[in-house]
Each structure stands twice: as C-alpha cells, then as structure tokens.
Design a protein around this motif. Structure first.
Motif, PDB file in Angstrom:
ATOM      1  N   ALA A   1      80.897  31.906  45.445  1.00  0.00           N
ATOM      2  CA  ALA A   1      79.838  32.369  44.548  1.00  0.00           C
ATOM      3  C   ALA A   1      78.500  31.885  45.087  1.00  0.00           C
ATOM      4  N   LEU A   2      77.443  32.586  44.693  1.00  0.00           N
ATOM      5  CA  LEU A   2      76.073  32.194  44.986  1.00  0.00           C
ATOM      6  C   LEU A   2      75.329  32.043  43.668  1.00  0.00           C
ATOM      7  N   TYR A   3      74.698  30.884  43.490  1.00  0.00           N
ATOM      8  CA  TYR A   3      73.885  30.625  42.300  1.00  0.00           C
ATOM      9  C   TYR A   3      72.416  30.533  42.713  1.00  0.00           C
ATOM     10  N   ILE A   4      71.550  31.193  41.951  1.00  0.00           N
ATOM     11  CA  ILE A   4      70.100  31.089  42.130  1.00  0.00           C
ATOM     12  C   ILE A   4      69.544  30.502  40.836  1.00  0.00           C
ATOM     13  N   LEU A   5      69.013  29.274  40.922  1.00  0.00           N
ATOM     14  CA  LEU A   5      68.616  28.563  39.703  1.00  0.00           C
ATOM     15  C   LEU A   5      67.113  28.658  39.437  1.00  0.00           C
ATOM     16  N   GLY A   6      66.587  29.873  39.496  1.00  0.00           N
ATOM     17  CA  GLY A   6      65.235  30.113  39.035  1.00  0.00           C
ATOM     18  C   GLY A   6      64.150  30.064  40.090  1.00  0.00           C
ATOM     19  N   ASP A   7      62.989  30.620  39.716  1.00  0.00           N
ATOM     20  CA  ASP A   7      61.819  30.715  40.588  1.00  0.00           C
ATOM     21  C   ASP A   7      62.172  31.374  41.911  1.00  0.00           C
TER      22      ASP A   7
END
Length: 241
Positions: free
Chosen positions: A36-42
């Motif tokens: 999985a790939l997580y993008i935690l904002g901005d």
C-alpha cells in the motif's frame, strides 16, 4: 512486503523537478510491488477545489490512479494545504480518503495515522484558524466562489502563511508532547506516524510504562522522503532529487 508513507510534497508549478520526482517514484518497482501507499497530507502547496482544471491536478490523478490500477491501494489523509480535497478528486485519483486520526493495522501493529498539524497545540493562533477553515460552513462558502477567486484566495493565504512562519518561534510549529500522548492514549496505540512539521525522525519514548514510537515524515521541498514499513522494521529514507 512493504507499506510506503509519504507526506508534505507541496507539489507546485514553481518546483517542477519535485513533481517529476513524484511521478518517477510512483512508476518504480518499489511502489508497484508495495502492499500500500499512504499520503499523509500536503500533497500540493495549495488545493482550490476538486474542479481545478490546471495541469498539476491532472498529472497527480494520472500518476496515483496508475498505482491503484497496478493493484496497490493508495490511502490519503488531507493536510492543512489540501483540506478542500474531496471525494470527486479522490475517485479520479484512485485515492481512498482516510480520516485524520485513523488507526490502521501495519503487519500486526495498530498505528495512529495523522497529518500532524492538530498536534501543534502550542500555536494557539494556528489552531483557532484551523477550526475556522475546517468548518463545513467555511468550506462550502469558499467552494461556491469562482475558480479564479479561489486561486487568488489561495495565493493570498500562502503569502500570509510564509510571513507568519518566517517570524514565528520554531518551537510553536512543532508538536506538543502532551498532545501526542493524549492522541495516542485516546487511540489506544503506542505507534504514531505523521507529517506536517518537516522534521523527519523516529522518536522513541515512554508512554504509560510502555515503549512508544513516533515517526515524523520528511517534506519534499528539495528531495523526496519515504518511510518504509515492513513486518520487521520501519526505516526513513531520502530520495535523491
């Protein structure tokens, strides 16, 4: 087996090399073989709405939807720069939107996931502004404005943010230890991953008699930064620009 975390890319037309780095990274074997790939904002410097017809949102959607189409889920938590991003763009981009403060199981370890700005409680002025901007009424009012007006508003907000942060005490813009402890206790976890502060590090500390871990993701202003989580370890690494 690996799960990847990134945040604070601040993609913007003024830094095309970082957008190119992002696109290049998303087609790498490392990403395409991830769990999985997580993008935690901005993800971007400023988001003016899902109806933005500029080239940058289209490039982002192409890149991330290709990751999803390759069988790798992409999870996204909005940050303070892209909190107006909604379900319409998430669908185009292949994102699964995740609530700030969600707990996800990472190979048997429940982990609290946040953008991180809500933890900076020493900056009282920012927290007051955050509550105003995140209200449904304010967001509805802004999104009802013409696109050009929203772009002008975003440019003004970015200039004001630069002026504020350039003169603010550095300690105000970091997380508050009590806020971190409260968030982790509330979630019932001893592991936290967040971004926002642009101070990449892996912190170990004691929380209620247990060893706890807080991982801060790096920004992408000058180069990339990725957290690799496997069943056995968690490692922060930089990507060359």
């Amino acid at each position: 087996m690996s799960t990847l975390f990134i945040s604070d890319l601040h993609l913007d037309d003024s830094r095309p090399h970082i957008t190119a780095l992002f696109e290049h990274y998303l087609v790498s074997d490392e990403v395409r073989r991830a769990d999985a790939l997580y993008i935690l904002g901005d993800l971007v410097e400023a988001w003016v709405g899902d109806d933005d017809d500029a080239e940058l949102p289209r490039r982002i959607a192409r890149a991330t939807s290709a990751v999803r189409d390759a069988g790798v889920p992409v999870y996204f938590i909005v940050g303070n720069r892209d909190f107006l991003l909604g379900e319409a763009f998430a669908t185009r981009a292949g994102f699964t939107l995740v609530e700030d403060g969600a707990v996800h199981d990472l190979y048997g370890t429940p982990t609290l996931l946040m953008h991180g700005d809500v933890l900076c409680t020493d900056d009282v002025a920012y927290q007051q502004l955050r509550r105003q901007l995140r209200s449904p009424e304010w967001k509805a009012q802004v999104l009802a404005m013409p696109l050009d007006a929203r772009r002008a508003l975003a440019a003004k907000a970015r200039a004001e943010s630069r002026n504020y942060t350039s003169g603010a005490d550095e300690t105000l813009m970091d997380v508050n230890a009590d806020a971190v402890a409260h968030a982790m206790r509330h979630a019932g976890v001893t592991h936290l991953i967040h971004g926002h502060t642009h101070r990449p590090a892996i912190h170990h500390f004691e929380l209620d008699g247990q060893t706890a871990e807080r991982i801060v993701l790096g920004d992408w202003y000058d180069q990339g930064s990725v957290l690799y989580v496997t069943p056995d370890e968690r490692t922060l690494r930089g990507l060359p620009a």
